[in-house]
Design an enzyme around this catalytic site. Structure first.
Site, short mmCIF file in Angstrom:
data_model
loop_
_atom_site.label_atom_id
_atom_site.label_comp_id
_atom_site.label_asym_id
_atom_site.label_seq_id
_atom_site.Cartn_x
_atom_site.Cartn_y
_atom_site.Cartn_z
N TYR A 126 0.86 -1.19 0.00
CA TYR A 126 0.00 0.00 0.00
C TYR A 126 0.89 1.23 0.00
O TYR A 126 1.90 1.29 0.72
CB TYR A 126 -0.90 0.03 1.24
N GLU A 214 -3.36 7.59 -4.25
CA GLU A 214 -3.32 6.34 -3.50
C GLU A 214 -3.18 5.16 -4.45
O GLU A 214 -3.95 5.03 -5.40
CB GLU A 214 -4.58 6.20 -2.65
#
Length: 405
Positions: A126, A214
């Protein structure tokens, strides 16, 4: 301004950020052609079909009309692609972020399968970049736990969340990019590729004036290549004046129609769930007005700031937008006459009232500041069913009577 996944990935390619290859389509036949190009022609049968909406949780989300269909699904044949595309396109996807109402899917992304090797050879991470307002710096937040809800990771295993801060007047330094790759447990070619990936991604974030960027999951393949498999990108609308080409990427179908209409009149509008419509000039006064409505026993139905140049046209537009909400039992117009004169606002209210006609709910107008007395006189003498107030306490009493009626 929110972007779709396929739009964000196209922008990342400009900065040499490797992404999962895919083709966005809005028809079933085009989905079949994309599948052939991405899978069949490359000697594989696997691909991924992803619903394109401005919300997260698509993989776990389900189609309202076809509950067994998720918003993201692996396909392995033309029959699969046709079935999934028909189940998704034109239907409503409900995710944890959309709420029960969901969002209609107008496009899907047919993407190349990235998981072509065994699970022991690949890894998911992530990584996101956003502004840390407390430190007044950009922050790169990353974790070895990719493909999961980062909120859950932060809650359950906070030690797996790493952060790297970058001053807004500085570039991402080489040692910082290497530190990120090291904390993700990479070595060899994967380490080098991650350093390049993060450096290019940060350049994209700054150059495009993103408010958030993101990547989840950030994918390491078995041959140590790094890819953005999914991408969420929000752009700072205040910076779009520097990016005329990016403004064209706005998808109004993903936005509330009343908010879109309000934007066309330069009105700042946000729909809420209450019963008293608000029309105010200035964000601070709007917040105070909503507090006053709650104290009077009502609930604000919207945030509507007409700014400092309120006139008959903007007042009419505001009326029309507020009246589209069937829950509204009263409308409170609260204007402080500083830049704008109260008598001009009053004239605009009267003109809009006459033009719209058939307004069956109470309208309370509180005007304070320049020419407030003249404004009240105009409203009283207009003969219209518009209640006027000068003091905030007067307006509060009128709102209370309206919502309790």
């Amino acid at each position: 301004m929110n972007l779709h996944e396929y739009q964000a990935k196209e922008l990342l390619k400009r900065f040499n950020v490797p992404t999962q290859e895919g083709i966005a389509v809005d028809k079933v036949d085009n989905a079949l052609n994309a599948y052939k190009q991405l899978a069949v022609d490359n000697g594989t049968k696997f691909a991924v079909v992803k619903a394109q909406i401005h919300a997260g949780g698509r993989g776990k989300g389900t189609m309202k009309e076809v509950p067994e269909q998720h918003g993201v699904q692996v396909v392995k044949s033309a029959e699969d692609v046709e079935r999934v595309a028909k189940n998704i396109l034109g239907n409503t996807l409900v995710t944890i972020q959309t709420g029960a109402v969901g969002k209609v899917v107008h496009k899907i992304l047919v993407a190349k399968d990235m998981y072509y090797d065994g699970p022991s050879e690949r890894k998911e991470f992530y990584l996101s970049i956003l502004l840390d307002r407390a430190k007044k710096q950009n922050v790169i937040m990353y974790s070895t736990e990719g493909g999961m809800d980062i909120e859950e990771v932060a809650h359950s295993t906070p030690e797996k969340i790493f952060k790297e801060w970058v001053a807004p007047n500085m570039q991402l330094q080489g040692y910082q990019a290497r530190n990120i790759a090291f904390n993700l447990g990479l070595s060899g070619d994967a380490f080098k590729n991650m350093v390049k990936f993060v450096t290019n991604l940060y350049n994209a974030y700054v150059t495009l004036d993103c408010s958030i960027l993101e990547i989840n999951p950030l994918f390491k393949s078995a041959d140590d290549k790094i890819f953005a498999v999914d991408c969420k990108m929000n752009l700072d609308e205040n910076a779009l004046i520097r990016h005329n080409d990016l403004a064209d990427l706005r998808d109004k179908l993903e936005e509330d129609p009343t908010e879109v209409e309000a934007g066309e009149y330069n009105l700042n509008y946000v729909k809420l769930d209450g019963n008293v419509g608000c029309m105010v000039n200035g964000a601070g006064l709007a917040m105070a007005t909503m507090d006053m409505i709650k104290l009077a026993g009502g609930e604000p139905a919207n945030f509507l700031d007409v700014g400092g140049s309120a006139n008959a046209q903007t007042v009419e537009a505001g009326f029309r937008i507020i009246l589209k909400d069937p829950n509204v039992k009263a409308i409170l117009i609260n204007i402080f006459g500083g830049i704008v004169r109260c008598d001009r606002v009053a004239a605009g209210v009267i003109e809009a009232y006459k033009k719209l006609g058939n307004i069956s709910i109470p309208i309370i107008v509180r005007l304070q500041g320049t020419n407030a007395e003249e404004a009240k006189k105009l409203i009283v003498e207009s003969g219209l069913e518009v209640q006027s107030a000068i003091l905030l306490s007067e307006a509060a009493d009128l709102v209370q009577k309206a919502v309790m009626a």
